[in-house]
Design a protein around this motif. Sequence first.
Motif, PDB file in Angstrom:
ATOM      1  N   GLY A  70      28.652  18.992  68.725  1.00 60.90           N
ATOM      2  CA  GLY A  70      29.338  17.815  68.201  1.00 60.90           C
ATOM      3  C   GLY A  70      28.456  16.659  67.796  1.00 60.90           C
ATOM      4  O   GLY A  70      28.960  15.603  67.418  1.00 60.90           O
ATOM      5  N   SER A  71      27.143  16.824  67.844  1.00 64.92           N
ATOM      6  CA  SER A  71      26.241  15.727  67.500  1.00 64.92           C
ATOM      7  C   SER A  71      26.251  15.460  65.995  1.00 64.92           C
ATOM      8  O   SER A  71      26.151  16.382  65.187  1.00 64.92           O
ATOM      9  CB  SER A  71      24.814  16.053  67.940  1.00 64.92           C
ATOM     10  N   GLN A  72      26.384  14.176  65.633  1.00 62.63           N
ATOM     11  CA  GLN A  72      26.316  13.758  64.236  1.00 62.63           C
ATOM     12  C   GLN A  72      24.999  13.043  63.934  1.00 62.63           C
ATOM     13  O   GLN A  72      24.888  12.341  62.931  1.00 62.63           O
ATOM     14  CB  GLN A  72      27.494  12.824  63.921  1.00 62.63           C
ATOM     15  N   LEU A  73      24.015  13.242  64.783  1.00 64.43           N
ATOM     16  CA  LEU A  73      22.718  12.595  64.625  1.00 64.43           C
ATOM     17  C   LEU A  73      22.095  12.972  63.278  1.00 64.43           C
ATOM     18  O   LEU A  73      22.120  14.141  62.889  1.00 64.43           O
ATOM     19  CB  LEU A  73      21.796  13.039  65.759  1.00 64.43           C
ATOM     20  N   PRO A  74      21.526  12.011  62.536  1.00 64.37           N
ATOM     21  CA  PRO A  74      20.830  12.352  61.294  1.00 64.37           C
ATOM     22  C   PRO A  74      19.667  13.303  61.571  1.00 64.37           C
ATOM     23  O   PRO A  74      18.923  13.116  62.535  1.00 64.37           O
ATOM     24  CB  PRO A  74      20.325  11.010  60.771  1.00 64.37           C
ATOM     25  N   VAL A  75      19.519  14.321  60.714  1.00 66.64           N
ATOM     26  CA  VAL A  75      18.476  15.332  60.890  1.00 66.64           C
ATOM     27  C   VAL A  75      17.672  15.447  59.600  1.00 66.64           C
ATOM     28  O   VAL A  75      18.223  15.637  58.514  1.00 66.64           O
ATOM     29  CB  VAL A  75      19.073  16.704  61.251  1.00 66.64           C
ATOM     30  N   LEU A  76      16.354  15.321  59.744  1.00 64.69           N
ATOM     31  CA  LEU A  76      15.425  15.500  58.637  1.00 64.69           C
ATOM     32  C   LEU A  76      14.625  16.773  58.887  1.00 64.69           C
ATOM     33  O   LEU A  76      13.936  16.888  59.905  1.00 64.69           O
ATOM     34  CB  LEU A  76      14.483  14.291  58.536  1.00 64.69           C
ATOM     35  N   ARG A 111      11.914   7.985  53.981  1.00 68.70           N
ATOM     36  CA  ARG A 111      13.070   8.872  54.192  1.00 68.70           C
ATOM     37  C   ARG A 111      13.751   8.563  55.520  1.00 68.70           C
ATOM     38  O   ARG A 111      14.975   8.572  55.614  1.00 68.70           O
ATOM     39  CB  ARG A 111      12.613  10.333  54.169  1.00 68.70           C
ATOM     40  N   VAL A 112      12.950   8.309  56.544  1.00 66.67           N
ATOM     41  CA  VAL A 112      13.507   7.972  57.853  1.00 66.67           C
ATOM     42  C   VAL A 112      14.353   6.709  57.763  1.00 66.67           C
ATOM     43  O   VAL A 112      15.486   6.656  58.260  1.00 66.67           O
ATOM     44  CB  VAL A 112      12.378   7.800  58.886  1.00 66.67           C
ATOM     45  N   ARG A 113      13.824   5.672  57.132  1.00 61.79           N
ATOM     46  CA  ARG A 113      14.574   4.417  56.998  1.00 61.79           C
ATOM     47  C   ARG A 113      15.883   4.638  56.248  1.00 61.79           C
ATOM     48  O   ARG A 113      16.934   4.116  56.636  1.00 61.79           O
ATOM     49  CB  ARG A 113      13.724   3.382  56.266  1.00 61.79           C
ATOM     50  N   ALA A 114      15.839   5.425  55.172  1.00 61.74           N
ATOM     51  CA  ALA A 114      17.035   5.661  54.371  1.00 61.74           C
ATOM     52  C   ALA A 114      18.086   6.435  55.162  1.00 61.74           C
ATOM     53  O   ALA A 114      19.287   6.116  55.104  1.00 61.74           O
ATOM     54  CB  ALA A 114      16.670   6.421  53.095  1.00 61.74           C
ATOM     55  N   LEU A 115      17.660   7.439  55.926  1.00 59.91           N
ATOM     56  CA  LEU A 115      18.606   8.231  56.716  1.00 59.91           C
ATOM     57  C   LEU A 115      19.296   7.378  57.774  1.00 59.91           C
ATOM     58  O   LEU A 115      20.504   7.486  57.983  1.00 59.91           O
ATOM     59  CB  LEU A 115      17.878   9.398  57.389  1.00 59.91           C
ATOM     60  N   VAL A 116      18.518   6.550  58.457  1.00 59.94           N
ATOM     61  CA  VAL A 116      19.099   5.727  59.521  1.00 59.94           C
ATOM     62  C   VAL A 116      20.048   4.687  58.931  1.00 59.94           C
ATOM     63  O   VAL A 116      21.099   4.410  59.493  1.00 59.94           O
ATOM     64  CB  VAL A 116      17.988   5.077  60.367  1.00 59.94           C
ATOM     65  N   ARG A 117      19.698   4.124  57.761  1.00 56.90           N
ATOM     66  CA  ARG A 117      20.606   3.175  57.108  1.00 56.90           C
ATOM     67  C   ARG A 117      21.941   3.835  56.783  1.00 56.90           C
ATOM     68  O   ARG A 117      23.006   3.260  57.002  1.00 56.90           O
ATOM     69  CB  ARG A 117      19.976   2.623  55.831  1.00 56.90           C
ATOM     70  N   GLY A 124      29.618   2.150  61.350  1.00 60.70           N
ATOM     71  CA  GLY A 124      29.714   0.702  61.397  1.00 60.70           C
ATOM     72  C   GLY A 124      30.773   0.180  62.341  1.00 60.70           C
ATOM     73  O   GLY A 124      30.744  -0.980  62.734  1.00 60.70           O
ATOM     74  N   ASN A 125      31.752   1.015  62.727  1.00 62.39           N
ATOM     75  CA  ASN A 125      32.811   0.602  63.641  1.00 62.39           C
ATOM     76  C   ASN A 125      32.517   1.014  65.076  1.00 62.39           C
ATOM     77  O   ASN A 125      33.425   1.039  65.909  1.00 62.39           O
ATOM     78  CB  ASN A 125      34.158   1.187  63.188  1.00 62.39           C
ATOM     79  N   THR A 126      31.275   1.375  65.345  1.00 59.70           N
ATOM     80  CA  THR A 126      30.911   1.839  66.684  1.00 59.70           C
ATOM     81  C   THR A 126      29.714   1.060  67.210  1.00 59.70           C
ATOM     82  O   THR A 126      28.758   0.820  66.478  1.00 59.70           O
ATOM     83  CB  THR A 126      30.559   3.339  66.661  1.00 59.70           C
TER      84      THR A 126
END
Length: 221
Positions: A70-76, A111-117, A124-126
């Motif tokens: 269930g993780s929605q963590l950004p992955v590169l 790329r890291v900055r863009a993914l986290v943004r 934004g509601n969390t």
Amino acid sequence: MRILLVEDDEWLAESTARALRSQSWVVHTSPRGEPVPLSLNQDPYDLLILDIGLAGIDGFETLRRVRAQGSQLPVLFLTARDAIEDRVRGLEGGADDYLVKPFSLNELIARVRALVRRSQARTGNTLQRAALRMDLEARRAFIGEEPLALSAREWEVLGFLLARADKVVAKEQLALASSGWEQGVSDNAIEVCISRLRAKIEPAGLRLRTVRGLGYLLEEA
């Protein structure tokens, strides 16, 4: 920002981690994919950087296990493979972006900055810190997957503190932030609320510390 870097090439892992740390980011490394799902459950990360060609289970299987829990963590993804089908497979499997080796460290950081943004825009509601999560739209709080019972007053105060984690918040600010309180609320009422919250959020790995003469500080234990 906290990053988990999974790369079995020791030299590449070290140089990549050093570049990321130069941005004042916290970087943990692992040479294998097997421990990754458990690590993501135990520690709050903002991004997973994952090599495809790992020893043991590869990056594809590691990603499958991460998404399955269930993780929605950004992955590169990091890959030395040129085949288009590998990139497509990674993106279809739940990766958010990829870089083909050898890559520029400056491009990696961008790329890291863009993914986290993008990730922050989606959430934004969390509000989240350690194992504590507050869904501002649903007005529900959780420690891990367990609901956390909060009174209306506790909700207002905790949300205000969590949005300002690692910063000292004065009692006067808390009084004004809570819609149900008058500006002249007593210090004792605030202290009672803080005491209750302190006990409730401790299992999430958070500490609510009194800074004498200044106010309160919410931080990771």
